[in-house]
Enzyme design. Sequence first.
Site, mmCIF file in Angstrom:
data_model
loop_
_atom_site.group_PDB
_atom_site.id
_atom_site.type_symbol
_atom_site.label_atom_id
_atom_site.label_comp_id
_atom_site.label_asym_id
_atom_site.label_seq_id
_atom_site.Cartn_x
_atom_site.Cartn_y
_atom_site.Cartn_z
ATOM 1 N N GLU A 106 4.009 1.249 6.809
ATOM 2 C CA GLU A 106 3.710 0.358 6.103
ATOM 3 C C GLU A 106 3.674 -1.283 4.858
ATOM 4 O OE1 GLU A 106 2.895 1.947 0.889
ATOM 5 O OE2 GLU A 106 5.561 2.148 2.000
ATOM 6 N N ASP A 132 -1.730 1.134 1.409
ATOM 7 C CA ASP A 132 -1.283 2.264 0.073
ATOM 8 C C ASP A 132 -2.593 0.272 -0.190
ATOM 9 O OD1 ASP A 132 -0.401 0.240 -2.499
ATOM 10 O OD2 ASP A 132 1.344 2.039 -1.654
ATOM 11 N N GLN A 157 -2.862 5.705 0.045
ATOM 12 C CA GLN A 157 -1.686 5.109 -1.282
ATOM 13 C C GLN A 157 -2.050 4.235 -2.477
ATOM 14 O OE1 GLN A 157 2.484 4.350 0.144
ATOM 15 N NE2 GLN A 157 2.844 6.785 -0.298
ATOM 16 N N GLU A 189 0.717 7.302 -5.800
ATOM 17 C CA GLU A 189 2.791 6.719 -5.843
ATOM 18 C C GLU A 189 2.412 5.393 -6.617
ATOM 19 O OE1 GLU A 189 5.641 5.403 -2.846
ATOM 20 O OE2 GLU A 189 3.893 4.187 -2.816
#
Length: 262
Positions: free
Chosen positions: A141, A176, A202, A238
């Site tokens: 990530e 993300d 995310q 998140e």
Amino acid sequence: MPIFAANLTMMFNEWSFLDRFDAAADAGFQAVEYLFPYDHPPDAVAARLRRNGLTQALFNMPPGDWAAGERGLAALPERFAEVQAGVETALRYAEATGCRRLHLMAGLADPADPAARASYRRAVIHAADALAERGLDLLLEPINGRDMPGYFLNDFAATERLIADLDRPNVKLQFDLYHRQILHGDCTMALRRLLPITGHIQIASVPSRHEPAGEELNYPFLFEELDRLGYAGFVGCEYRPRAGTLAGLGWFTPQRSTGAGE
């Protein structure tokens, strides 16, 4: 509609950690994720998943001393033995919980440092091979430097190149959208291009990192885009609730999926 996983590190903080599983299920979530489960025995975590019918979508491998500011060990040349031990620990939790994807945090290091780059590559290869033996995916990530100053893996293009270079089918991108928007923007076009190597997504609003509603990103459009692209994985929530987890779930009510999760 995407299948949403409540992030139990950031959400449902009104409950103790193990009770957050119950609260997430009661709120309508089918899956959960969190940063780290290691303060609780694997069997205790697994029991909460089972009794609530929840799927464990994701968690991170041990990051070093989080309380002291460490944010992963993979890019730190002198910490490889701890990376190896952390992989084994994470695999025990993955076996207990049925989790099929684990995130390896890179740590705080200069991405231009040859020693850090070699260390990171070595750690990723070790973790990927260990997970492949269990049929699990390793996720990488990119994280923005505003939230995590000095983080080694801070660029989507560099992550894409590494995944292509390693050419291991179980090494995938943890996409993300919050970090993507801060780092590079162009989220929709990036999703269209990178979805084939994406193992998990995310979400959070930008710039506040609160509920995915309003602010810079049009999440209803992005959720529809994921459907158009045929994304069948989980979308991890998140984000930090603005004023209590349950009070902030208005965005989620019309988005609830009736799918099975995987």
